[in-house]
Design an enzyme around this catalytic site. Structure first.
Site, PDB file in Angstrom:
ATOM      1  N   HIS A 107      -7.862  -5.581   0.560  1.00  0.00           N
ATOM      2  CA  HIS A 107      -6.617  -4.874   0.803  1.00  0.00           C
ATOM      3  C   HIS A 107      -5.917  -5.421   2.043  1.00  0.00           C
ATOM      4  CE1 HIS A 107      -4.031  -1.445   0.003  1.00  0.00           C
ATOM      5  NE2 HIS A 107      -4.074  -1.079   1.277  1.00  0.00           N
TER       6      HIS A 107
ATOM      7  N   GLU B  29      -9.668  -5.068  -3.584  1.00  0.00           N
ATOM      8  CA  GLU B  29      -8.947  -4.177  -2.676  1.00  0.00           C
ATOM      9  C   GLU B  29      -9.871  -3.400  -1.726  1.00  0.00           C
ATOM     10  OE1 GLU B  29      -5.708  -3.731  -2.284  1.00  0.00           O
ATOM     11  OE2 GLU B  29      -4.744  -4.574  -4.069  1.00  0.00           O
TER      12      GLU B  29
ATOM     13  N   SER C 169       0.835  -1.193   0.000  1.00  0.00           N
ATOM     14  CA  SER C 169       0.000   0.000   0.000  1.00  0.00           C
ATOM     15  C   SER C 169       0.877   1.252   0.000  1.00  0.00           C
ATOM     16  CB  SER C 169      -0.972  -0.042   1.180  1.00  0.00           C
ATOM     17  OG  SER C 169      -1.997   0.930   1.034  1.00  0.00           O
TER      18      SER C 169
END
Length: 432
Positions: free
Chosen positions: A344, A263, A158
């Site tokens: 995610h 995600e 990320s």
């Protein structure tokens, strides 16, 4: 296994050093527990919280095989929207990767307004400068822990993945991949295409009270809650690197890229993005982001509900498509993590071998299949850090193949390299 926690790599960035570049420090004392974490309001499971008065926040941690010598080094940068997180999160325990033959380093860096906010007369992107200082510490000191300073892979997920790109580019500019202390390889999972213009950073700063670290955290939280219109009304991320775009991977620096296939379902589940449930809300979302009408309509045709289309589109727009394009441009191996919930960061416990206690992130208690998948991912990271080869080429599916051809086709010709330059709704508390 040797573990060293809370090693100071820079002076506390407060008092006269607040908003300044990091200042190198030589650590003294025991290395038995994680150091304090940077200012933030997040309370993450199993991780420490920031307390006003905690200042010695620039520290790192090392996991090394016993009697290691000349081992490949993995420096991991945590994610968290450039606003929260720390190297003390249980997901980032380096034991399994060290057992695979790596010397693993994780580090804290300044976040939120402290790390990325606009402060007149002070350098931008201070969090990236901290990461650079951590890398320099690794270059200078890691041989004492059995690591090879000439074989450093920087990994991240990320915000940490984008940070890894910036760090690789910065060191390549100093003399190329072969220069002493340069980033040799990059592992980047779920790279967010989120850079900010200086104008956006200035607009956010107008509503921040920088008097103290706690006032900066509190006012930033208030600004995030205040967003009601435009893109920030859906996804109120206020901080990020001030740059025109994500840097391209430097020539001669091999990379391993990855993203999950759902995600943004995580952010919907934990309530950090605005919900979209109706057709009208979905249409308003597309207009707010100025997304091409054919993309908005195409996702709605492909998914059963407006909510499903919204989450899939936003996740692909911000993370999956930019990550895939990076892999294609660099001819790098790409992993698509599709094991449910495939949201995610659900791939992180698999990459670190930290499935125990990660039931929420991985969608339930891990069984033999999950542990086997984790062993494969750990092995891919270790092989790549050792020699630049994860053991496969092209696209690898971690968890089961999903057809993404229809959604990818919708993005053909759409420019994603546009920095964040949104309007910012104020709170009325501060403006100047």
């Amino acid at each position: 296994m040797d573990v060293f926690l809370g090693i100071r790599y820079a002076e506390p960035p407060f008092g006269p050093r607040r908003f300044a570049p990091p200042v190198r420090v030589d650590h003294s004392g025991d290395c038995l527990e994680f150091g304090p974490i940077p200012p933030q309001s997040a309370r993450l499971p199993g991780a420490p919280v920031w307390r006003p008065g905690d200042e010695d926040v620039l520290s790192l941690n090392v996991w090394a095989p016993r009697a290691a010598e000349g081992c490949p080094v993995l420096l991991f940068l945590h994610g968290g929207a450039y606003t929260f997180g720390s190297s003390a999160q249980p997901d980032y325990d380096g034991t399994a990767l060290a057992r695979a033959g790596l010397v693993v380093v994780t580090c804290n860096y300044r976040l939120g307004f402290e790390g990325f906010g606009h402060v007149e007369g002070r350098p931008a992107n201070r969090g990236l400068l901290d990461q650079r200082a951590a890398l320099e510490w690794v270059r200078d000191e890691i041989a004492a822990f059995g690591g090879d300073p000439g074989n450093i892979t920087v990994a991240g997920q990320s915000a940490g993945a984008a940070s890894a790109l910036f760090l690789a580019t910065a060191t390549a500019a100093d003399g190329g991949p072969a220069a002493a202390g340069a980033v040799r390889r990059v592992i980047a999972h779920s790279v967010p295409n989120r850079c900010c213009t200086e104008g956006f950073a200035r607009r956010v700063a107008r509503w921040i009270d920088p008097s103290t670290p706690e006032s900066a955290v509190a006012s930033a939280d208030a600004v995030a809650r205040a967003q009601r219109s435009g893109p920030l009304g859906y996804d109120p991320v206020l901080f990020g690197p001030v740059a025109d775009r994500l840097p391209a991977l430097p020539a001669g620096v091999p990379a391993l890229l990855a993203h999950t296939t759902a995600e943004y379902r995580l952010f919907d589940r934990v309530g950090t993005i605005a919900p979209v449930r109706t057709e009208a809300e979905y249409a308003a979302f597309g207009r707010a982001f100025a997304l091409p009408p054919h993309v908005v309509a195409g996702y709605r045709e492909l998914f059963p509900t407006a909510s499903d289309a919204y989450l899939a589109l936003l996740g692909d727009f911000v993370i999956a498509e930019p990550t895939t394009r990076l892999a294609e441009a660099h001819d790098a191996p790409l992993a698509r993590f599709s094991r449910p919930p495939a949201w995610h960061a659900s791939d992180v416990p698999f990459a670190f071998g930290t499935l125990a206690g990660a039931d929420f992130m991985v969608g339930g208690p891990p069984g033999p299949a999950e542990r086997a998948l984790s062993r494969r991912v750990v092995a891919s990271w270790a092989r790549f850090a050792r020699a630049g080869d994860p053991g496969w080429t092209g696209v690898r599916w971690w968890g089961g193949e999903v057809d993404v051809s229809a959604t990818r086709a919708l993005w053909r010709g759409v420019d994603l390299d546009v920095p964040v330059d949104h309007d910012v709704d104020g709170t009325g508390r501060r403006r100047g």
